[in-house]
Design a protein around this motif. Structure first.
Motif, PDB file in Angstrom:
ATOM      1  N   GLY A   1     -12.657 -14.855  -4.013  1.00  0.00           N
ATOM      2  CA  GLY A   1     -11.522 -15.752  -3.868  1.00  0.00           C
ATOM      3  C   GLY A   1     -10.185 -15.044  -3.859  1.00  0.00           C
ATOM      4  N   VAL A   2     -10.027 -14.013  -4.708  1.00  0.00           N
ATOM      5  CA  VAL A   2      -8.687 -13.423  -4.859  1.00  0.00           C
ATOM      6  C   VAL A   2      -8.569 -11.961  -4.417  1.00  0.00           C
ATOM      7  CG1 VAL A   2      -7.998 -14.998  -6.699  1.00  0.00           C
ATOM      8  CG2 VAL A   2      -9.140 -12.846  -7.297  1.00  0.00           C
ATOM      9  N   ASN A   3      -9.634 -11.199  -4.500  1.00  0.00           N
ATOM     10  CA  ASN A   3      -9.496  -9.772  -4.205  1.00  0.00           C
ATOM     11  C   ASN A   3      -9.082  -9.479  -2.762  1.00  0.00           C
ATOM     12  OD1 ASN A   3     -10.028  -7.293  -6.011  1.00  0.00           O
ATOM     13  ND2 ASN A   3     -11.368  -8.827  -6.898  1.00  0.00           N
ATOM     14  N   PRO A   4      -9.835  -9.926  -1.756  1.00  0.00           N
ATOM     15  CA  PRO A   4      -9.428  -9.604  -0.382  1.00  0.00           C
ATOM     16  C   PRO A   4      -8.065 -10.179  -0.010  1.00  0.00           C
ATOM     17  CG  PRO A   4     -11.716 -10.358  -0.459  1.00  0.00           C
ATOM     18  CD  PRO A   4     -11.119 -10.666  -1.791  1.00  0.00           C
ATOM     19  N   LEU A   5      -7.803 -11.421  -0.416  1.00  0.00           N
ATOM     20  CA  LEU A   5      -6.538 -12.061  -0.048  1.00  0.00           C
ATOM     21  C   LEU A   5      -5.357 -11.392  -0.743  1.00  0.00           C
ATOM     22  CD1 LEU A   5      -5.422 -14.320   1.723  1.00  0.00           C
ATOM     23  CD2 LEU A   5      -5.623 -15.863  -0.235  1.00  0.00           C
ATOM     24  N   SER A   6      -5.551 -10.923  -1.968  1.00  0.00           N
ATOM     25  CA  SER A   6      -4.462 -10.228  -2.652  1.00  0.00           C
ATOM     26  C   SER A   6      -4.156  -8.904  -1.961  1.00  0.00           C
ATOM     27  CB  SER A   6      -4.828  -9.988  -4.120  1.00  0.00           C
ATOM     28  OG  SER A   6      -5.850  -9.022  -4.243  1.00  0.00           O
ATOM     29  N   ALA A   7      -5.200  -8.207  -1.507  1.00  0.00           N
ATOM     30  CA  ALA A   7      -4.984  -6.946  -0.795  1.00  0.00           C
ATOM     31  C   ALA A   7      -4.254  -7.183   0.519  1.00  0.00           C
ATOM     32  CB  ALA A   7      -6.326  -6.255  -0.544  1.00  0.00           C
ATOM     33  N   LEU A   8      -4.512  -8.324   1.134  1.00  0.00           N
ATOM     34  CA  LEU A   8      -3.886  -8.642   2.412  1.00  0.00           C
ATOM     35  C   LEU A   8      -2.437  -9.076   2.251  1.00  0.00           C
ATOM     36  CD1 LEU A   8      -4.558  -8.872   5.446  1.00  0.00           C
ATOM     37  CD2 LEU A   8      -5.198 -11.254   5.021  1.00  0.00           C
TER      38      LEU A   8
ATOM     39  N   ASP B   1      -6.061  -0.596  -5.021  1.00  0.00           N
ATOM     40  CA  ASP B   1      -6.698   0.408  -4.164  1.00  0.00           C
ATOM     41  C   ASP B   1      -5.986   0.515  -2.818  1.00  0.00           C
ATOM     42  OD1 ASP B   1      -8.593   1.080  -6.047  1.00  0.00           O
ATOM     43  OD2 ASP B   1     -10.140  -0.247  -5.256  1.00  0.00           O
ATOM     44  N   ARG B   2      -5.587  -0.625  -2.274  1.00  0.00           N
ATOM     45  CA  ARG B   2      -4.918  -0.576  -0.976  1.00  0.00           C
ATOM     46  C   ARG B   2      -3.547   0.085  -1.089  1.00  0.00           C
ATOM     47  NH1 ARG B   2      -3.125  -5.087   3.473  1.00  0.00           N
ATOM     48  NH2 ARG B   2      -3.659  -3.792   5.268  1.00  0.00           N
ATOM     49  N   GLU B   3      -2.841  -0.223  -2.161  1.00  0.00           N
ATOM     50  CA  GLU B   3      -1.528   0.391  -2.367  1.00  0.00           C
ATOM     51  C   GLU B   3      -1.634   1.903  -2.515  1.00  0.00           C
ATOM     52  OE1 GLU B   3       0.920  -3.226  -4.612  1.00  0.00           O
ATOM     53  OE2 GLU B   3      -0.057  -1.665  -5.797  1.00  0.00           O
ATOM     54  N   ARG B   4      -2.744   2.361  -3.068  1.00  0.00           N
ATOM     55  CA  ARG B   4      -2.922   3.793  -3.314  1.00  0.00           C
ATOM     56  C   ARG B   4      -3.729   4.489  -2.229  1.00  0.00           C
ATOM     57  NH1 ARG B   4      -3.824   3.737  -9.954  1.00  0.00           N
ATOM     58  NH2 ARG B   4      -1.862   2.648 -10.400  1.00  0.00           N
ATOM     59  N   GLY B   5      -4.043   3.761  -1.161  1.00  0.00           N
ATOM     60  CA  GLY B   5      -4.740   4.365  -0.040  1.00  0.00           C
ATOM     61  C   GLY B   5      -6.189   4.692  -0.306  1.00  0.00           C
TER      62      GLY B   5
ATOM     63  N   GLU C   1     -14.576 -14.986   6.511  1.00  0.00           N
ATOM     64  CA  GLU C   1     -14.703 -14.215   7.743  1.00  0.00           C
ATOM     65  C   GLU C   1     -13.342 -13.821   8.302  1.00  0.00           C
ATOM     66  OE1 GLU C   1     -17.204 -14.371  11.957  1.00  0.00           O
ATOM     67  OE2 GLU C   1     -17.144 -16.120  10.625  1.00  0.00           O
ATOM     68  N   THR C   2     -12.388 -14.740   8.257  1.00  0.00           N
ATOM     69  CA  THR C   2     -11.046 -14.462   8.797  1.00  0.00           C
ATOM     70  C   THR C   2     -10.320 -13.419   7.960  1.00  0.00           C
ATOM     71  OG1 THR C   2     -10.870 -16.707   9.694  1.00  0.00           O
ATOM     72  CG2 THR C   2      -8.824 -15.471   9.390  1.00  0.00           C
ATOM     73  N   VAL C   3     -10.287 -13.610   6.641  1.00  0.00           N
ATOM     74  CA  VAL C   3      -9.598 -12.655   5.765  1.00  0.00           C
ATOM     75  C   VAL C   3     -10.261 -11.285   5.852  1.00  0.00           C
ATOM     76  CG1 VAL C   3      -9.010 -12.101   3.383  1.00  0.00           C
ATOM     77  CG2 VAL C   3      -8.726 -14.441   4.217  1.00  0.00           C
ATOM     78  N   HIS C   4     -11.591 -11.264   5.884  1.00  0.00           N
ATOM     79  CA  HIS C   4     -12.339 -10.004   6.000  1.00  0.00           C
ATOM     80  C   HIS C   4     -11.971  -9.293   7.296  1.00  0.00           C
ATOM     81  CE1 HIS C   4     -15.868  -7.545   7.157  1.00  0.00           C
ATOM     82  NE2 HIS C   4     -16.031  -7.350   5.850  1.00  0.00           N
ATOM     83  N   ALA C   5     -11.950 -10.020   8.398  1.00  0.00           N
ATOM     84  CA  ALA C   5     -11.670  -9.405   9.694  1.00  0.00           C
ATOM     85  C   ALA C   5     -10.247  -8.871   9.775  1.00  0.00           C
ATOM     86  CB  ALA C   5     -11.913 -10.429  10.813  1.00  0.00           C
ATOM     87  N   VAL C   6      -9.277  -9.670   9.304  1.00  0.00           N
ATOM     88  CA  VAL C   6      -7.878  -9.244   9.364  1.00  0.00           C
ATOM     89  C   VAL C   6      -7.645  -8.026   8.475  1.00  0.00           C
ATOM     90  CG1 VAL C   6      -5.494  -9.911   8.867  1.00  0.00           C
ATOM     91  CG2 VAL C   6      -7.036 -11.552   9.936  1.00  0.00           C
ATOM     92  N   LEU C   7      -8.201  -8.058   7.277  1.00  0.00           N
ATOM     93  CA  LEU C   7      -8.026  -6.929   6.350  1.00  0.00           C
ATOM     94  C   LEU C   7      -8.699  -5.681   6.890  1.00  0.00           C
ATOM     95  CD1 LEU C   7      -6.837  -6.086   3.657  1.00  0.00           C
ATOM     96  CD2 LEU C   7      -8.930  -6.854   2.533  1.00  0.00           C
ATOM     97  N   GLN C   8      -9.889  -5.839   7.436  1.00  0.00           N
ATOM     98  CA  GLN C   8     -10.603  -4.698   8.007  1.00  0.00           C
ATOM     99  C   GLN C   8      -9.831  -4.109   9.168  1.00  0.00           C
ATOM    100  OE1 GLN C   8     -14.530  -5.529   9.806  1.00  0.00           O
ATOM    101  NE2 GLN C   8     -15.359  -3.983   8.423  1.00  0.00           N
ATOM    102  N   HIS C   9      -9.288  -4.966  10.038  1.00  0.00           N
ATOM    103  CA  HIS C   9      -8.525  -4.500  11.212  1.00  0.00           C
ATOM    104  C   HIS C   9      -7.238  -3.805  10.797  1.00  0.00           C
ATOM    105  CE1 HIS C   9      -6.817  -4.402  15.229  1.00  0.00           C
ATOM    106  NE2 HIS C   9      -5.721  -4.953  14.751  1.00  0.00           N
ATOM    107  N   SER C  10      -6.568  -4.341   9.761  1.00  0.00           N
ATOM    108  CA  SER C  10      -5.288  -3.777   9.345  1.00  0.00           C
ATOM    109  C   SER C  10      -5.454  -2.409   8.684  1.00  0.00           C
ATOM    110  CB  SER C  10      -4.579  -4.726   8.373  1.00  0.00           C
ATOM    111  OG  SER C  10      -5.329  -4.877   7.178  1.00  0.00           O
ATOM    112  N   ASP C  11      -6.663  -2.109   8.226  1.00  0.00           N
ATOM    113  CA  ASP C  11      -6.919  -0.816   7.589  1.00  0.00           C
ATOM    114  C   ASP C  11      -7.517   0.204   8.536  1.00  0.00           C
ATOM    115  OD1 ASP C  11      -5.831  -1.513   5.222  1.00  0.00           O
ATOM    116  OD2 ASP C  11      -7.697  -1.796   4.136  1.00  0.00           O
TER     117      ASP C  11
END
Length: 314
Positions: free
Chosen positions: A204-211, A272-276, A303-313
């Motif tokens: 619920g919160v981990n992927p969306l917070s990273a995004l 983790d995202r902030e620190r690369g 699926e949407t949050v996963h795809a956007v986060l994966q693409h942005s990285d």
């Protein structure tokens, strides 16, 4: 006194290690890089809600560990690494772990760590576990900042059957020792159910917070992001059926209320995202999506949050 091996002395593992050391237990740590060097030179320092816990435990990399210790020198081996590292731990330490009979406790995100460990050491040596209501991060090498209730739930994986289980006496000992050390702990007869309930929060919160860069409270109380959090949690509840766990609406409501009222923390994935660093995206959102594919369950939020986060990285 317990003899414990903490594989992964990061924010979570380091905090629990410090509490156990404070209570007089013997804890050996593993780490790597600058963090390991600082642990060896200056010891471990944990800042926790106004307290400072400082100790100088033995700290090693994996190569030093396998040459200096045998698995059965410990009463329990705890893995507190990122779930993305479980496969490499199994590869590096699998042969060493097989030399003994000491149970292995996973304190990691996701629902795929215990099956992987069971393939390596046997299911009867695996204790599933989760850290609840804790935020912990390395602020600089050798120094950790943690917050929250920091509860541990653990149990024989995948769940307690009708017969006698060799892990039961150890679990009773661990629960008592952890509580005495100031770590709220309890055992569960169905740890896989507990792991899925935590995955509901994590997805619920981990992927969306990273995004978005938002903490948990900002997300859950946001008029639009809050609905997305709830949607991703609901999809996780549906995905649990693929593992025969069958979470219900009440689990969804309880988990949403829990994370909505928890401290405003940066999730581990955001840090983790902030620190690369690599994200636990596959072990959290990916685990949900894989289980939704089999029975054809729709999971548009995840699926949407996963795809956007994966693409942005990429």
């Amino acid at each position: 006194m317990l003899r414990l091996l903490m594989i992964g002395a990061g924010g979570i593992g380091g905090y629990y290690a410090a509490r156990l050391l404070d209570a007089g237990h013997r804890v050996v740590l593993t780490a790597r890089g600058e963090h390991l060097g600082a642990l060896k030179d200056n010891g471990l320092t944990v800042h926790y809600e106004g307290r400072e816990l400082a100790h100088a435990p033995a700290a090693h990399d994996h190569q030093e560990l396998v040459t200096q210790y045998k698995p059965d020198e410990f009463d329990l081996i705890i893995i507190a690494l990122k779930a993305t590292a479980t496969a490499s731990v199994v590869s590096e330490l699998g042969d060493w772990l097989k030399q003994g009979q000491t149970p292995v406790l996973s304190l990691q995100n996701g629902v795929d760590n215990e099956p992987l460990l069971a393939e390596t050491v046997g299911a009867d040596r695996v204790i599933g576990g989760l850290a609840v209501r804790i935020g912990g991060h390395i602020t600089r090498p050798g120094v950790i900042e943690a917050e929250g209730l920091a509860q541990i739930v653990m149990g024989a994986w995948p769940k307690v059957s009708g017969g006698a289980d060799s892990r039961t006496p150890l679990l009773k000992t661990l629960v008592a020792a952890f509580n005495d050390a100031g770590i709220p702990a309890r055992s569960s007869d169905n740890i896989r159910y507990e792991l899925w309930r935590k995955l509901v929060i994590n997805n619920g919160v981990n992927p969306l917070s990273a995004l978005t860069g938002l903490d948990t409270r900002s997300l859950t109380h946001h008029p639009r992001f809050g609905r997305i959090v709830y949607g991703m949690m609901a999809e996780t509840v549906e995905a649990s059926r693929a593992d025969g766990v069958n979470l219900e609406k009440k689990d969804l409501e309880e988990m949403f209320e829990l994370i909505s009222n928890f401290n405003a923390i940066k999730t581990s994935m955001l840090v983790d995202r902030e620190r690369g660093r690599p994200l636990e995206l596959d072990t959290i959102a990916g685990a949900v999506l894989r289980r939704c594919e089999r029975p054809g369950i729709e999971a548009p939020y995840t699926e949407t949050v996963h795809a956007v986060l994966q693409h942005s990285d990429e």
